[in-house]
Design a protein around this motif. Structure first.
Motif, PDB file in Angstrom:
ATOM      1  N   ALA A  18      18.719  73.964  25.049  1.00 51.29           N
ATOM      2  CA  ALA A  18      18.153  73.842  26.398  1.00 51.29           C
ATOM      3  C   ALA A  18      16.999  72.843  26.423  1.00 51.29           C
ATOM      4  CB  ALA A  18      17.678  75.210  26.879  1.00 51.29           C
ATOM      5  N   LEU A  19      16.170  72.858  25.387  1.00 51.89           N
ATOM      6  CA  LEU A  19      15.051  71.926  25.312  1.00 51.89           C
ATOM      7  C   LEU A  19      15.552  70.481  25.241  1.00 51.89           C
ATOM      8  CD1 LEU A  19      12.077  71.182  24.936  1.00 51.89           C
ATOM      9  CD2 LEU A  19      12.292  71.813  22.509  1.00 51.89           C
ATOM     10  N   THR A  20      16.562  70.247  24.415  1.00 47.97           N
ATOM     11  CA  THR A  20      17.145  68.904  24.314  1.00 47.97           C
ATOM     12  C   THR A  20      17.728  68.468  25.651  1.00 47.97           C
ATOM     13  OG1 THR A  20      17.680  69.312  21.982  1.00 47.97           O
ATOM     14  CG2 THR A  20      18.806  67.477  23.070  1.00 47.97           C
ATOM     15  N   GLN A  21      18.438  69.375  26.309  1.00 52.90           N
ATOM     16  CA  GLN A  21      19.022  69.038  27.612  1.00 52.90           C
ATOM     17  C   GLN A  21      17.938  68.673  28.624  1.00 52.90           C
ATOM     18  OE1 GLN A  21      21.373  72.778  27.936  1.00 52.90           O
ATOM     19  NE2 GLN A  21      23.115  71.413  28.367  1.00 52.90           N
ATOM     20  N   ASP A  22      16.868  69.457  28.654  1.00 53.79           N
ATOM     21  CA  ASP A  22      15.776  69.169  29.592  1.00 53.79           C
ATOM     22  C   ASP A  22      15.192  67.780  29.342  1.00 53.79           C
ATOM     23  OD1 ASP A  22      16.082  71.615  30.808  1.00 53.79           O
ATOM     24  OD2 ASP A  22      14.333  72.540  29.845  1.00 53.79           O
ATOM     25  N   LEU A  23      14.980  67.433  28.074  1.00 51.08           N
ATOM     26  CA  LEU A  23      14.394  66.136  27.745  1.00 51.08           C
ATOM     27  C   LEU A  23      15.327  64.991  28.132  1.00 51.08           C
ATOM     28  CD1 LEU A  23      12.892  67.035  24.254  1.00 51.08           C
ATOM     29  CD2 LEU A  23      11.584  66.501  26.319  1.00 51.08           C
ATOM     30  N   VAL A  24      16.621  65.164  27.874  1.00 53.96           N
ATOM     31  CA  VAL A  24      17.590  64.110  28.184  1.00 53.96           C
ATOM     32  C   VAL A  24      17.690  63.889  29.689  1.00 53.96           C
ATOM     33  CG1 VAL A  24      20.051  63.512  28.072  1.00 53.96           C
ATOM     34  CG2 VAL A  24      18.891  64.433  26.058  1.00 53.96           C
ATOM     35  N   ARG A  25      17.487  64.919  30.458  1.00 60.47           N
ATOM     36  CA  ARG A  25      17.618  64.806  31.915  1.00 60.47           C
ATOM     37  C   ARG A  25      16.465  64.049  32.562  1.00 60.47           C
ATOM     38  NH1 ARG A  25      20.063  70.908  31.965  1.00 60.47           N
ATOM     39  NH2 ARG A  25      22.254  70.279  31.640  1.00 60.47           N
ATOM     40  N   PRO A  97      18.856  51.470  28.720  1.00 61.20           N
ATOM     41  CA  PRO A  97      19.739  51.726  29.870  1.00 61.20           C
ATOM     42  C   PRO A  97      21.095  52.239  29.404  1.00 61.20           C
ATOM     43  CG  PRO A  97      18.614  49.638  30.138  1.00 61.20           C
ATOM     44  CD  PRO A  97      18.312  50.099  28.742  1.00 61.20           C
ATOM     45  N   PRO A  98      21.749  53.066  30.228  1.00 59.57           N
ATOM     46  CA  PRO A  98      23.011  53.669  29.778  1.00 59.57           C
ATOM     47  C   PRO A  98      24.138  52.671  29.592  1.00 59.57           C
ATOM     48  CG  PRO A  98      22.535  54.260  32.069  1.00 59.57           C
ATOM     49  CD  PRO A  98      21.308  53.610  31.529  1.00 59.57           C
ATOM     50  N   GLY A  99      24.170  51.600  30.381  1.00 59.07           N
ATOM     51  CA  GLY A  99      25.275  50.658  30.263  1.00 59.07           C
ATOM     52  C   GLY A  99      26.572  51.250  30.799  1.00 59.07           C
ATOM     53  N   PHE A 100      27.687  50.608  30.437  1.00 56.59           N
ATOM     54  CA  PHE A 100      28.998  51.005  30.952  1.00 56.59           C
ATOM     55  C   PHE A 100      29.807  51.725  29.871  1.00 56.59           C
ATOM     56  CE2 PHE A 100      27.692  47.183  33.297  1.00 56.59           C
ATOM     57  CZ  PHE A 100      27.710  47.688  34.588  1.00 56.59           C
ATOM     58  N   GLY A 101      30.908  52.322  30.278  1.00 53.73           N
ATOM     59  CA  GLY A 101      31.848  52.919  29.339  1.00 53.73           C
ATOM     60  C   GLY A 101      31.687  54.406  29.108  1.00 53.73           C
ATOM     61  N   TRP A 102      30.857  55.070  29.888  1.00 55.16           N
ATOM     62  CA  TRP A 102      30.633  56.505  29.702  1.00 55.16           C
ATOM     63  C   TRP A 102      31.773  57.321  30.325  1.00 55.16           C
ATOM     64  CZ3 TRP A 102      26.277  58.994  27.496  1.00 55.16           C
ATOM     65  CH2 TRP A 102      25.285  58.134  27.033  1.00 55.16           C
ATOM     66  N   THR A 103      32.142  58.398  29.632  1.00 57.06           N
ATOM     67  CA  THR A 103      33.062  59.377  30.209  1.00 57.06           C
ATOM     68  C   THR A 103      32.329  60.651  30.607  1.00 57.06           C
ATOM     69  OG1 THR A 103      33.631  60.250  28.017  1.00 57.06           O
ATOM     70  CG2 THR A 103      35.003  58.468  28.884  1.00 57.06           C
ATOM     71  N   PHE A 104      31.030  60.740  30.278  1.00 57.35           N
ATOM     72  CA  PHE A 104      30.152  61.838  30.690  1.00 57.35           C
ATOM     73  C   PHE A 104      28.976  61.243  31.459  1.00 57.35           C
ATOM     74  CE2 PHE A 104      32.446  63.608  27.152  1.00 57.35           C
ATOM     75  CZ  PHE A 104      32.557  64.981  27.413  1.00 57.35           C
ATOM     76  N   ASP A 105      28.316  62.077  32.250  1.00 62.62           N
ATOM     77  CA  ASP A 105      27.095  61.672  32.927  1.00 62.62           C
ATOM     78  C   ASP A 105      26.038  61.337  31.871  1.00 62.62           C
ATOM     79  OD1 ASP A 105      24.698  61.448  34.294  1.00 62.62           O
ATOM     80  OD2 ASP A 105      24.908  63.331  35.401  1.00 62.62           O
ATOM     81  N   PRO A 106      25.504  60.109  31.846  1.00 59.55           N
ATOM     82  CA  PRO A 106      24.548  59.741  30.801  1.00 59.55           C
ATOM     83  C   PRO A 106      23.307  60.625  30.764  1.00 59.55           C
ATOM     84  CG  PRO A 106      25.310  57.785  31.958  1.00 59.55           C
ATOM     85  CD  PRO A 106      25.831  58.970  32.726  1.00 59.55           C
ATOM     86  N   PHE A 107      22.931  61.195  31.900  1.00 60.61           N
ATOM     87  CA  PHE A 107      21.744  62.040  31.939  1.00 60.61           C
ATOM     88  C   PHE A 107      22.078  63.475  32.342  1.00 60.61           C
ATOM     89  CE2 PHE A 107      20.300  57.667  32.576  1.00 60.61           C
ATOM     90  CZ  PHE A 107      19.442  57.565  31.480  1.00 60.61           C
ATOM     91  N   GLY A 108      23.337  63.832  32.147  1.00 63.04           N
ATOM     92  CA  GLY A 108      23.758  65.205  32.439  1.00 63.04           C
ATOM     93  C   GLY A 108      23.541  66.154  31.279  1.00 63.04           C
ATOM     94  N   ALA A 109      23.455  65.616  30.055  1.00 64.36           N
ATOM     95  CA  ALA A 109      23.234  66.425  28.848  1.00 64.36           C
ATOM     96  C   ALA A 109      24.282  67.530  28.719  1.00 64.36           C
ATOM     97  CB  ALA A 109      21.820  67.010  28.831  1.00 64.36           C
ATOM     98  N   ALA A 110      25.542  67.170  28.909  1.00 63.06           N
ATOM     99  CA  ALA A 110      26.624  68.150  28.808  1.00 63.06           C
ATOM    100  C   ALA A 110      26.797  68.613  27.368  1.00 63.06           C
ATOM    101  CB  ALA A 110      27.926  67.533  29.309  1.00 63.06           C
ATOM    102  N   VAL A 111      27.122  69.880  27.212  1.00 66.24           N
ATOM    103  CA  VAL A 111      27.473  70.436  25.904  1.00 66.24           C
ATOM    104  C   VAL A 111      28.988  70.451  25.796  1.00 66.24           C
ATOM    105  CG1 VAL A 111      27.399  72.473  24.419  1.00 66.24           C
ATOM    106  CG2 VAL A 111      25.386  71.836  25.759  1.00 66.24           C
ATOM    107  N   HIS A 112      29.504  69.804  24.729  1.00 61.16           N
ATOM    108  CA  HIS A 112      30.945  69.703  24.566  1.00 61.16           C
ATOM    109  C   HIS A 112      31.272  69.648  23.081  1.00 61.16           C
ATOM    110  CE1 HIS A 112      35.112  68.566  25.392  1.00 61.16           C
ATOM    111  NE2 HIS A 112      34.978  67.570  24.523  1.00 61.16           N
ATOM    112  N   ASP A 113      32.100  70.573  22.636  1.00 65.17           N
ATOM    113  CA  ASP A 113      32.609  70.552  21.259  1.00 65.17           C
ATOM    114  C   ASP A 113      31.481  70.531  20.227  1.00 65.17           C
ATOM    115  OD1 ASP A 113      34.630  70.585  19.358  1.00 65.17           O
ATOM    116  OD2 ASP A 113      34.797  68.404  19.285  1.00 65.17           O
ATOM    117  N   GLY A 114      30.464  71.373  20.448  1.00 62.61           N
ATOM    118  CA  GLY A 114      29.362  71.477  19.492  1.00 62.61           C
ATOM    119  C   GLY A 114      28.372  70.337  19.551  1.00 62.61           C
ATOM    120  N   LYS A 115      28.435  69.518  20.604  1.00 62.50           N
ATOM    121  CA  LYS A 115      27.559  68.361  20.734  1.00 62.50           C
ATOM    122  C   LYS A 115      26.863  68.390  22.090  1.00 62.50           C
ATOM    123  CE  LYS A 115      31.119  65.672  18.318  1.00 62.50           C
ATOM    124  NZ  LYS A 115      32.136  64.600  18.511  1.00 62.50           N
ATOM    125  N   ILE A 116      25.705  67.742  22.147  1.00 66.05           N
ATOM    126  CA  ILE A 116      25.055  67.449  23.425  1.00 66.05           C
ATOM    127  C   ILE A 116      25.243  65.965  23.666  1.00 66.05           C
ATOM    128  CG2 ILE A 116      22.943  67.584  24.779  1.00 66.05           C
ATOM    129  CD1 ILE A 116      21.922  69.661  22.766  1.00 66.05           C
TER     130      ILE A 116
END
Length: 423
Positions: A18-25, A97-116
């Motif tokens: 949760a702390l990592t997600q907050d910081l990334v957002r 800057p996030p740049g192009f090519g993302w399949t996730f929200d660059p600042f969404g901090a999604a948790v997927h498959d053991g990763k943030i």
């Protein structure tokens, strides 16, 4: 007690996520320096709950600072019960800057498959969150500790660190007697210790010509053609010479154990951004920016002279050739001794956590250790943190949750060793 410390960190997994997600957002994109203030205020609010005294430091007269984009840093300190050494964890909060090519929200901090997943997860808000959890766990399990623990969130590392760590180092924040040991949680892998980095010398070369009508180039002198002669000499002489230089520094990847030079850009003639037809002019100026990375076995004067000698030879042999050279910035190579206390403490902690010897590496590019060594004259400093460096600045950047948990144990164990005078 160390088993209790490990269990406490295991139990803090959800908090770490949760702390990592907050910081990334916080979209702390640099340039221009978005969201710096709310991010450092969040860090301070979090650490005050654990008894840290937090101060903000704004680099008012440094590059990039404006009222809209303040270069604001936070340094948080937790004093122990008795005097002793100070361990400092330094992390930069800015991200590219996030740049192009993302399949996730660059600042969404999604948790997927053991990763943030998100911009800055790996480089290096995951490392920042890991150091906070490690420090809080240590304080909880060893409330009577001696010395002090510091955690800083600093800005502008991605653009040189001048309004961040360099500014704080000039204020004495990274020097003895205030600080004894520094760990920078850059993403160098959870079982590797980064001892330092190669040197860097940036310069701008400008070749000069004479403007004339493009239909009569014989009445002018083309600065772009002169730059072409510079390029030819670099290809024939300089690049082959650099490829022959090899270092004993354990630089990764393997290709970076040689001297390198990158041509960052060339601009001559019609100015960039003009969309119409260019005017028919012979260009009287052409500029090239070079990025030279050099080794511990070299010195910056020799690095400079390699370029200058080629330019001076051209001035003697090529008709009408003239140039100017502007040095942009320079940083010497740095490599912390393997016997330094912080290296030994983290190495012992890696052995305890992973049952293997740590890998000792050198970064091909610089990071904020340069300012701690150069300005603060503090050499008990390393980079250690979770994350895979190859993912930095990439789309779908991520950090592994289990990697962060294990790295937090390494960090907390190292703090215990350093503050308990066990070395």
């Amino acid at each position: 007690m160390l088993q209790h410390l490990s269990k406490y960190i295991n139990d803090s997994r959800d908090d770490l996520v949760a702390l990592t997600q907050d910081l990334v957002r916080f979209p702390t994109i640099n340039p221009p320096g978005d969201a710096y203030r709310p991010c450092v205020e969040y860090i301070a609010k979090r650490l005050k709950r654990s008894g840290f005294h937090c101060e903000f430091f704004t680099a008012v007269d440094y590059p990039g600072h404006t009222d809209t984009y303040p270069r604001i840093n936070v340094v948080c300190r937790r004093e122990g019960k008795r005097p002793g050494k100070t361990v400092h964890f330094n992390s930069h909060i800015d991200v590219v800057p996030p740049g192009f090519g993302w399949t996730f929200d660059p600042f969404g901090a999604a948790v997927h498959d053991g990763k943030i997943i998100g911009r800055g997860t790996c480089d290096m808000k995951g490392g920042l969150a890991t150091s906070i959890i490690a420090a809080e766990a240590y304080i909880r399990c060893f409330p009577d500790f001696s010395g002090a623990i510091e955690i800083s969130g600093t800005v502008d590392e991605e653009s040189g660190g001048f309004g961040g760590v360099a500014y704080l180092a000039e204020k004495g924040m990274f020097s003895k007697p205030r600080v004894d040991h520094v760990i920078i949680p850059e993403p160098l892998n959870k079982d590797r210790i980064c001892l330092g980095h190669r040197g860097v010398w940036w310069a701008e070369i400008e070749t000069h010509g004479h403007i004339a009508h493009g239909s009569m180039p014989f009445l002018g002198d083309c600065a772009v053609r002169h730059m072409g002669a510079v390029m030819e000499r670099f290809e024939q002489d300089l690049f082959p010479a650099l490829a022959q230089k090899q270092t004993e520094m354990p630089v990764v990847p393997e290709g970076a154990r040689k001297s390198t030079m990158n041509i960052n850009g060339i601009q001559g003639g019609q100015t960039d951004g003009f969309t119409g037809l260019p005017s028919p002019n012979v260009p009287d100026s052409c500029k090239m920016t070079i990025d030279r990375r050099y080794l511990l076995e070299e010195n910056v004067e020799d690095v400079r002279n390699e370029v200058v000698s080629i330019l001076d030879q051209l001035k003697l042999t090529r008709p009408k050739f003239d140039y100017s050279l502007r040095e942009l910035w320079s940083v010497e190579p740095t490599m912390t001794d393997r016997d330094a206390p912080v290296v030994r403490a983290v190495a012992d902690a890696i052995r305890d956590e992973f049952g293997k010897e740590p890998d000792y590496v050198i970064s091909p590019g610089t990071y904020d250790q340069k300012h701690i060594a150069r300005i603060g004259h503090l050499h008990d400093c390393i980079a250690y943190g979770p994350g895979v460096i190859d993912l930095a600045h990439q789309p779908d950047e991520w950090i592994g949750i289990e990697d962060m948990v294990q790295s937090a144990k390494v960090m907390a164990n190292a703090v215990h060793v350093l503050l308990s005078h066990k070395l």
